[in-house]
Design a protein around this motif. Structure first.
Motif, PDB file in Angstrom:
ATOM      1  N   LEU A  29       2.629  -1.480  -0.027  1.00  0.00           N
ATOM      2  CA  LEU A  29       1.766  -2.648  -0.152  1.00  0.00           C
ATOM      3  C   LEU A  29       2.088  -3.686   0.925  1.00  0.00           C
ATOM      4  O   LEU A  29       1.183  -4.257   1.548  1.00  0.00           O
ATOM      5  N   THR A  30       3.370  -3.916   1.185  1.00  0.00           N
ATOM      6  CA  THR A  30       3.775  -4.886   2.204  1.00  0.00           C
ATOM      7  C   THR A  30       3.323  -4.444   3.592  1.00  0.00           C
ATOM      8  O   THR A  30       2.770  -5.243   4.361  1.00  0.00           O
ATOM      9  N   PHE A  68     -10.372  -1.594   3.708  1.00  0.00           N
ATOM     10  CA  PHE A  68     -11.066  -0.881   2.642  1.00  0.00           C
ATOM     11  C   PHE A  68     -10.519   0.529   2.454  1.00  0.00           C
ATOM     12  O   PHE A  68     -10.132   0.914   1.353  1.00  0.00           O
ATOM     13  N   PHE A  69     -10.493   1.305   3.527  1.00  0.00           N
ATOM     14  CA  PHE A  69     -10.119   2.714   3.389  1.00  0.00           C
ATOM     15  C   PHE A  69      -8.628   2.895   3.084  1.00  0.00           C
ATOM     16  O   PHE A  69      -8.249   3.734   2.269  1.00  0.00           O
ATOM     17  N   TRP A  70      -7.787   2.126   3.731  1.00  0.00           N
ATOM     18  CA  TRP A  70      -6.360   2.195   3.418  1.00  0.00           C
ATOM     19  C   TRP A  70      -6.128   1.650   2.010  1.00  0.00           C
ATOM     20  O   TRP A  70      -5.255   2.125   1.276  1.00  0.00           O
ATOM     21  N   GLY A  71      -6.922   0.664   1.621  1.00  0.00           N
ATOM     22  CA  GLY A  71      -6.809   0.076   0.292  1.00  0.00           C
ATOM     23  C   GLY A  71      -7.060   1.085  -0.813  1.00  0.00           C
ATOM     24  O   GLY A  71      -6.461   1.009  -1.888  1.00  0.00           O
ATOM     25  N   ILE A  72      -7.938   2.043  -0.546  1.00  0.00           N
ATOM     26  CA  ILE A  72      -8.164   3.110  -1.523  1.00  0.00           C
ATOM     27  C   ILE A  72      -6.861   3.877  -1.762  1.00  0.00           C
ATOM     28  O   ILE A  72      -6.495   4.167  -2.897  1.00  0.00           O
ATOM     29  N   PHE A  76      -4.652   4.093  -5.338  1.00  0.00           N
ATOM     30  CA  PHE A  76      -4.235   5.311  -6.032  1.00  0.00           C
ATOM     31  C   PHE A  76      -2.715   5.450  -6.087  1.00  0.00           C
ATOM     32  O   PHE A  76      -2.176   5.990  -7.054  1.00  0.00           O
ATOM     33  N   HIS A  77      -2.021   4.944  -5.078  1.00  0.00           N
ATOM     34  CA  HIS A  77      -0.563   4.929  -5.125  1.00  0.00           C
ATOM     35  C   HIS A  77      -0.113   4.062  -6.305  1.00  0.00           C
ATOM     36  O   HIS A  77       0.768   4.450  -7.078  1.00  0.00           O
ATOM     37  N   GLY A  78      -0.734   2.886  -6.456  1.00  0.00           N
ATOM     38  CA  GLY A  78      -0.401   2.001  -7.577  1.00  0.00           C
ATOM     39  C   GLY A  78      -0.724   2.615  -8.925  1.00  0.00           C
ATOM     40  O   GLY A  78       0.050   2.503  -9.878  1.00  0.00           O
TER      41      GLY A  78
END
Length: 112
Positions: A29-30, A68-72, A76-78
């Protein structure tokens, strides 16, 4: 006494694994925030240098595409790390186990 030590060792291993998973998510996340802030800032500066207004540069899809795309992936990691599953949660597992136990019990009673 040895059984208690083995149980404590297992608990310690699970706790360490959980902490490592949390640590991995927070690092992800960081890095996501830092890298995307840098990329967006550089893109906006470049677009401003090419004659676009700040609004045009900021609201361009390219500014948010990586977010957006990395946020997906971060999402899912979270979900994995925090064990959130609205479809197959603990309650669902409990109901399924109970359903199959009841079915097996009915099958066994047929032959008594």
């Amino acid at each position: 006494m040895e059984v208690m030590e083995n149980r404590n060792d297992e608990k310690m291993k699970r706790a360490k694994k959980r902490v490592e998973e949390l640590k991995g998510f927070y690092i992800h996340l960081t890095v996501y925030i830092l890298i995307n802030t840098f990329i967006s800032t550089m893109k906006i500066i470049r677009d401003l240098g090419n004659g676009e207004s700040f609004g045009e540069a900021f609201w361009d899809f390219g500014t948010f595409a990586v977010w957006f795309f990395w946020g997906i992936g971060v999402f899912f990691h979270g979900v994995k790390v925090f064990s959130y599953n609205p479809f197959f949660g603990k309650d669902w597992e409990r109901r399924q186990i109970q359903k199959y136990m009841d079915k097996d019990k009915k099958e066994a009673e047929k032959y008594r």
